[in-house]
Design an enzyme around this catalytic site. Structure first.
Site, PDB file in Angstrom:
ATOM      1  N   SER A   1       0.657  -1.181  -0.049  1.00  0.00           N
ATOM      2  CA  SER A   1      -0.085   0.119   0.026  1.00  0.00           C
ATOM      3  C   SER A   1       0.985   1.600   0.478  1.00  0.00           C
ATOM      4  CB  SER A   1      -1.122   0.148   1.439  1.00  0.00           C
ATOM      5  OG  SER A   1      -2.030  -1.260   1.524  1.00  0.00           O
ATOM      6  N   THR A   2       1.900   1.064   0.259  1.00  0.00           N
ATOM      7  CA  THR A   2       2.387   2.488   0.272  1.00  0.00           C
ATOM      8  C   THR A   2       4.059   2.052  -0.056  1.00  0.00           C
ATOM      9  OG1 THR A   2       3.664   2.628   2.821  1.00  0.00           O
ATOM     10  CG2 THR A   2       1.448   3.492   2.951  1.00  0.00           C
TER      11      THR A   2
END
Length: 171
Positions: free
Chosen positions: A7-8
């Protein structure tokens, strides 16, 4: 096809890729391609690599999708169920290595059947809520659709899933 996602941007998919490659090696599976997403939330319905993988799947470029966990494909239940339903209809095998689920196994097929049942139930519940809303608006004497006299006459875009459904059902 291997699909990985984090996600990051300060995370990496390296560990997922290592485990998925090892799984393929141990099970004598040939890797067609690695679809890798970094810094992209699983709640987003459209993701570049996921979209590309789904296009390749529709073209039958591979017959198996391998992920580390199902939540790598999507965090939205509805979107994940749509993907799983499409894979089932295309007879694409789905393997989640860390969850030990393989849709080719009896337990995996059972899991897929349960998930498909939930998908169908979810669609019916959504349809039911929409029909209740329409019925309520009609009973209140409210018009449906665009307001009368609206200057907006432009055609509406149809979503990708709807367009594929139309195309598949014309055959």
């Amino acid at each position: 096809a291997l699909y990985t996602r984090v996600s990051t941007t300060d995370q990496t998919t390296e560990n997922q890729i290592i485990e998925l490659k090892e799984y393929c090696k141990n099970n004598t599976l040939e890797i067609y391609k690695i679809y890798n997403e970094e810094g992209i939330s699983g709640t987003k319905v459209s993701r570049p690599q996921l979209d590309l993988m789904l296009q390749d799947m529709r073209l039958k470029k591979f017959n198996t999708v391998i992920v580390w966990k199902f939540d790598r494909l999507g965090r939205s239940t509805i979107h994940l169920l749509q993907i799983l339903e499409e894979m089932k209809s295309k007879r694409i095998r789905l393997i989640a290595t860390s969850q030990n689920i393989d849709t080719d196994s009896p337990l995996g097929k059972f899991y897929f059947t349960i998930v498909s049942g939930f998908a169908e139930m979810e669609r019916e519940l959504i349809r039911e809520r929409i029909m209740l809303g329409i019925k309520r608006r009609k009973s209140q004497g409210k018009n449906m659709g665009r307001p009368t006299g609206s200057k907006d006459k432009s055609k509406r875009n149809k979503s990708g899933y709807y367009m594929r459904w139309i195309k598949e059902n014309k055959k």
